[in-house]
Enzyme design. Structure first.
Site, PDB file in Angstrom:
ATOM      1  N   THR A 188      43.171  33.776  38.106  1.00  0.00           N
ATOM      2  CA  THR A 188      42.811  32.677  37.315  1.00  0.00           C
ATOM      3  C   THR A 188      41.120  32.892  36.735  1.00  0.00           C
ATOM      4  O   THR A 188      40.435  33.513  37.482  1.00  0.00           O
ATOM      5  CB  THR A 188      42.714  31.347  38.132  1.00  0.00           C
ATOM      6  OG1 THR A 188      44.009  31.165  38.468  1.00  0.00           O
ATOM      7  CG2 THR A 188      42.650  30.046  36.708  1.00  0.00           C
ATOM      8  N   THR A 246      45.453  31.241  33.414  1.00  0.00           N
ATOM      9  CA  THR A 246      45.657  32.150  34.655  1.00  0.00           C
ATOM     10  C   THR A 246      47.116  33.010  34.435  1.00  0.00           C
ATOM     11  O   THR A 246      47.753  32.496  33.407  1.00  0.00           O
ATOM     12  CB  THR A 246      45.883  31.307  35.844  1.00  0.00           C
ATOM     13  OG1 THR A 246      46.072  32.178  37.060  1.00  0.00           O
ATOM     14  CG2 THR A 246      46.951  30.331  36.018  1.00  0.00           C
ATOM     15  N   VAL A 247      47.309  33.842  35.097  1.00  0.00           N
ATOM     16  CA  VAL A 247      48.568  34.536  35.313  1.00  0.00           C
ATOM     17  C   VAL A 247      49.011  34.097  36.785  1.00  0.00           C
ATOM     18  O   VAL A 247      50.089  34.650  37.203  1.00  0.00           O
ATOM     19  CB  VAL A 247      48.553  35.947  35.216  1.00  0.00           C
ATOM     20  CG1 VAL A 247      48.504  35.966  33.563  1.00  0.00           C
ATOM     21  CG2 VAL A 247      47.831  36.807  35.802  1.00  0.00           C
ATOM     22  N   SER A 271      46.576  23.966  40.083  1.00  0.00           N
ATOM     23  CA  SER A 271      45.186  23.134  40.664  1.00  0.00           C
ATOM     24  C   SER A 271      43.914  23.447  39.729  1.00  0.00           C
ATOM     25  O   SER A 271      43.034  23.041  40.084  1.00  0.00           O
ATOM     26  CB  SER A 271      44.966  24.014  41.968  1.00  0.00           C
ATOM     27  OG  SER A 271      45.794  23.753  42.813  1.00  0.00           O
TER      28      SER A 271
END
EC number: 2.3.2.2
Length: 590
Positions: free
Chosen positions: A381, A399-400, A453
């Site tokens: 991220t 992110t990935v 998150s």
């Protein structure tokens, strides 16, 4: 089993502003008679200096913070494949200075039609961890390209092609491979080298990328050019769409043209709440961050943290974390699919009830907070923060998921696909790669967004404005929490970015911490209260392990009283950059 006490049982406790007793001296700003209406210039903090410079390049070309966000986000997608990219997703928290509008652009990935729970179980009914984190079945439908189009079209001043130009240039010409990128590849090489498209991008004459190599990505440049030319259709349909579908199929997965064409960005009302003198604006579901922050901070405002010892203060913060992550497990998911009791979970009354369950000198065992049912993200991220000369703000976290996502690059695209399907509760009560669990609220379904998150956040107390966020998997929320507490204690932006970090997420029932966060006396005092700690090098303490440093926090600060801007870029990341450019000053060359 013990349940939470009713929030109606506890009266509000008095509180005073917090300064950490063992922190550097608080930085105070005299109150001016007039507060600046606009900043003195613009400030950007990101995880790579090329992205920061690209954002300022676009501002100098007449763009605003939202155009700069497109530039920063897309350049990070080129230079940080370890953390994010066009094959992933994210959340973008926006503040429009002219109208006062604040919104959360939800570009979280979605489950394809094939992404049903049974697809991730082995013949014995157990979670197939390889399938959930590696290769085509691990990947959700990407959201980031749609977000870039949305930001440019609805909030920017410049054409999308202009804002994407720095990313296209860097993808074509290359950039030096840095140590974190090379180390991350080495740790994921076995998976990534399963796929021909990935090998074409990351191997040079059969050799893996190494620090100092010039990393060029001509196929990714082509994908970005089609996005710049044709917008949404340039990625989700046409040549790129066909290549993505073919690449997933060739690797054994199942995506459809309808999965891609049906992706939509969603604008959501941010979570808003007060903490002491601050108004906090932050991410809404399917991010769990905003609700968890509201719970933790409103629990903590019942104590004068300034008056406490480091161990006592840590104990109370951990107990707030424990309760917020318990609620995350059972109640949070995609709000388009499940009913979330958001008003309750973010209310002061509920926080007071949770506070009543905290013993001031004794750890609460996590299994005593289980309720019903009973239960059986560090370098991944990236985040950037922007304030422009008009006072527009963007906090972007993208992110990935895990390092290098799924490891799969469909041939001809240069696009590294995410492995966000692991963020669903693929099997109820089974922890994901970050050790967090979920149940029905976060079960996968076609078109559903997995719980996140990511927590881009604004802070505003009238004379100070802050944008803050970080990567870190399930630790993101607690790192943002500690950053907010740092600003409230009077620390400056760079000191906030450098703060030591600790974390608790309900299960496993252990405090994790970076190296050097606690001295020996604090460790002993916490253990005497009943806390288990997992510290770097301490393999006997249990838990999922603790690394020496976490996260990559990027934050910017505008002091309206003195009309000064500042940036904090995490010192844990040597290629990050926070840069202030005053009105009329030249921009660093791209």
């Amino acid at each position: 089993m013990k349940l939470f006490a009713s929030p109606l049982l506890l009266c509000a406790l008095a509180f005073t502003p917090t300064v950490w007793a063992d922190s550097p001296a608080a930085v105070t700003t005299p109150v001016a008679t007039a507060l600046a209406a606009k900043p003195e210039g613009a400030v950007i903090a990101s995880a790579h200096h090329l992205a920061t410079e690209a954002g300022h390049e676009i501002l100098a070309a007449g763009g605003n913070a939202f155009d700069a966000a497109v530039a920063v986000s897309s350049v990070l997608s080129v230079v940080e494949p370890i953390s994010s990219g066009l094959g992933g997703g994210g959340f973008f928290l926006l503040h429009d200075a002219a109208s006062g509008k604040q919104t959360l652009v939800d570009a979280r990935e979605t489950a394809p039609a094939s992404g049903v729970p049974t697809a991730y179980l082995d013949k014995d009914g157990n979670l197939d961890r390889d399938r959930s984190v590696n290769g085509p079945w691990a990947a959700g439908i990407p959201g980031l390209p749609a977000a870039l189009v949305h930001l440019s079209r609805n909030y920017g001043k410049l054409p999308l092609a202009r804002s994407l130009a720095p990313a296209i240039r860097i993808a074509r010409d290359g950039f030096p491979v840095y140590g974190r990128m090379a180390r991350g590849y080495a740790s994921r090489a076995e998976v990534m080298e399963r796929y021909p498209g990935t090998r074409e991008v990351f191997l040079r004459n059969g050799r893996a990328i190494a620090e100092g190599d010039n990393f060029i990505q001509p196929e990714l440049a082509g994908t970005l050019e089609r996005l710049a030319s044709d917008g949404f259709d340039g990625f989700y349909k046409g040549r790129t769409g066909r290549l993505l579908l073919a690449g997933v199929k060739d690797a054994g997965g199942v995506w459809t043209a309808a999965d891609l064409a049906g992706y939509t960005v969603v604008e959501r009302e941010p979570v808003r709440f007060g903490y002491r003198d601050w108004q906090i604006t932050t991410a809404a579901p399917p991010s769990s961050g905003g609700i968890a922050l509201a719970s933790m901070l409103q629990i903590l405002e019942g104590w004068d943290l300034q008056a406490l010892s480091p161990a006592q203060r840590t104990h109370l913060v951990v107990e707030a974390m424990r309760r917020a992550y318990r609620d995350r497990t059972f109640f949070l998911g995609d709000p388009d699919f499940v009913q979330i009791p958001q008003r309750t979970l973010t209310s002061h009354d509920y926080a007071q009830g949770l506070r009543a369950t905290i013993h001031p000198d004794k750890a609460t065992p996590s299994d005593s907070l289980s309720g019903n049912p009973t239960p059986l993200e560090d370098e991944e991220t990236t985040h950037f923060s922007i304030i422009d000369a008009d006072g527009n703000r963007v906090g972007g976290t993208q992110t990935v998921n895990l390092l290098y996502g799924s490891g799969l690059v469909p041939k001809g695209t240069g696009v590294l696909l995410n492995n966000e399907m692991d963020d669903f509760a693929l099997k109820p009560g089974t922890p994901n790669a970050f050790g967090v669990m979920g149940y029905e609220a976060n079960a996968p379904a076609p078109g559903k967004r997995m719980l996140s998150s990511m927590t881009p956040t604004f802070m505003d107390n009238g004379h100070e404005v802050v944008v803050i966020g970080t990567p870190g998997g399930s630790r993101i929320i607690t790192m943002v929490l500690l950053g907010i507490l740092g600003y409230d204690a009077g620390l400056d932006a760079q000191a906030v970015a450098a703060l030591p970090r600790y974390h608790h997420q309900w299960y496993p029932d252990v405090i994790e911490a970076e190296a050097g966060t606690f001295d020996a006396a604090t460790v002993s005092a916490l253990q005497a209260m009943g806390h288990a700690l997992k510290l770097p090098g301490d393999e006997a303490a249990g838990g999922r392990g603790s690394s020496h440093v976490w996260g990559n926090l990027q934050t910017v600060h505008w002091d309206r009283a003195s009309n000064t801007l500042s940036a904090g870029s995490d010192p844990r990341n040597p290629v990050g950059s926070g840069q202030v450019v005053k009105a009329g000053e030249p921009v660093s060359p791209p």
